[in-house]
Design an enzyme around this catalytic site. Structure first.
Site, short mmCIF file in Angstrom:
data_model
loop_
_atom_site.label_atom_id
_atom_site.label_comp_id
_atom_site.label_asym_id
_atom_site.label_seq_id
_atom_site.Cartn_x
_atom_site.Cartn_y
_atom_site.Cartn_z
N ASP A 158 39.87 23.54 22.29
CA ASP A 158 38.69 23.70 23.13
C ASP A 158 38.99 24.86 24.07
O ASP A 158 39.83 24.75 24.96
CB ASP A 158 38.42 22.42 23.92
CG ASP A 158 37.18 22.52 24.81
OD1 ASP A 158 36.68 23.64 25.02
OD2 ASP A 158 36.75 21.48 25.32
N VAL A 159 38.31 26.00 23.86
CA VAL A 159 38.64 27.21 24.61
C VAL A 159 38.29 27.11 26.09
O VAL A 159 38.68 27.97 26.88
CB VAL A 159 37.95 28.45 24.00
CG1 VAL A 159 38.40 28.66 22.56
CG2 VAL A 159 36.43 28.36 24.11
N ASN A 197 36.89 34.45 19.04
CA ASN A 197 35.58 34.43 18.40
C ASN A 197 34.63 33.41 18.99
O ASN A 197 33.40 33.58 18.94
CB ASN A 197 35.75 34.16 16.89
CG ASN A 197 34.45 33.79 16.21
OD1 ASN A 197 33.59 34.64 15.97
ND2 ASN A 197 34.28 32.51 15.90
N TYR A 233 23.67 35.71 28.32
CA TYR A 233 24.51 36.00 27.16
C TYR A 233 24.96 37.45 27.17
O TYR A 233 26.14 37.77 26.99
CB TYR A 233 23.76 35.68 25.87
CG TYR A 233 24.55 35.96 24.61
CD1 TYR A 233 25.51 35.06 24.16
CD2 TYR A 233 24.35 37.13 23.87
CE1 TYR A 233 26.25 35.31 23.01
CE2 TYR A 233 25.08 37.38 22.73
CZ TYR A 233 26.03 36.47 22.30
OH TYR A 233 26.77 36.73 21.16
#
Length: 227
Positions: A53-54, A79, A150
């Site tokens: 889990d980044v 990524n 984003y």
């Protein structure tokens, strides 16, 4: 043999990048929050899986400890990413944590392993939506898209790439615009755009560079994209 960790690799661009790097001879770790999904993809591709889990420091530390115990790391592909439409603080923090802060989290945790590699490489998956050049060029699709949070998070990815490349000249660190791709992002399915097989090629191209390869660049297909 080159060992590569790809975050968010249980589907979409991450999975296809893993497929192509396995074919290129890399030992690939499928980093995925869902351990069962990661294991299934790893089995399908002939890769390895690691729960990751980044957005969680403990998860990142545990993943790196596992990879170190199994031989080390040469390439990190950042990524994992999400796109949420809400213009509010909590969702903005979530997007920045996943898309940008995770690069700091993963890169710092991976550094001790990468520094032992003969050819350490980091690839940060960014977007033309975070490129000031693309956003100010009327000929570019990015200049016609409103992606407030984003886009800002991907602009942060770009600056992190520049700063890390400057701070760590012994590594090759580059950002990639994979192109508008038919994939799933942020829980929404996009069935338009080009195939993942095409978009993953630029990520793969930068993941297999040698010590004479570029660093601190923003790559799109076979050329550089302006920041």
């Amino acid at each position: 043999m080159t060992t590569t960790l790809i975050t968010g690799a249980n589907r979409g661009l991450g999975k296809e990048t893993a497929r192509q790097l396995v074919a290129a001879g890399h030992t690939v770790y499928i980093g995925a929050r869902d351990e069962a999904q990661g294991q299934a993809v790893a089995k399908e591709l002939g890769a390895r899986s690691v729960r990751l889990d980044v957005t969680d420091d403990d998860s990142v530390a545990a993943a790196m400890a596992r990879i170190e115990a199994e031989g080390g790391l040469d390439v990190l592909v950042n990524n994992a990413g999400i796109a949420l439409l809400g213009l509010n603080g909590p969702e903005a923090l979530q997007v920045f944590d996943t898309n940008a802060v995770s690069i700091v989290r993963l890169t710092q945790a991976a550094l001790p392993l990468l520094r032992r590699s003969a050819n350490p490489v980091v690839v940060n998956v960014s977007s033309a939506l975070g490129s000031f050049t693309a956003n100010h060029d009327p000929a570019r699709p990015a200049s016609h898209v409103s992606a407030i949070v984003y886009g800002a998070s991907k602009a942060a990815v770009s600056m992190l790439t520049v700063q890390y490349a400057r701070a760590l000249p012994e590594l090759r660190i580059n950002a990639v615009e994979p192109g508008y791709t038919a994939t799933e992002l942020g829980g929404r399915v996009n069935d338009q755009g080009r195939p993942v097989e095409v978009s993953a090629r630029t990520i793969v191209r930068m993941a297999i560079i040698d010590r004479d390869g570029p660093t601190g660049t923003f790559q799109e297909d076979d050329a550089e994209l302006g920041w």
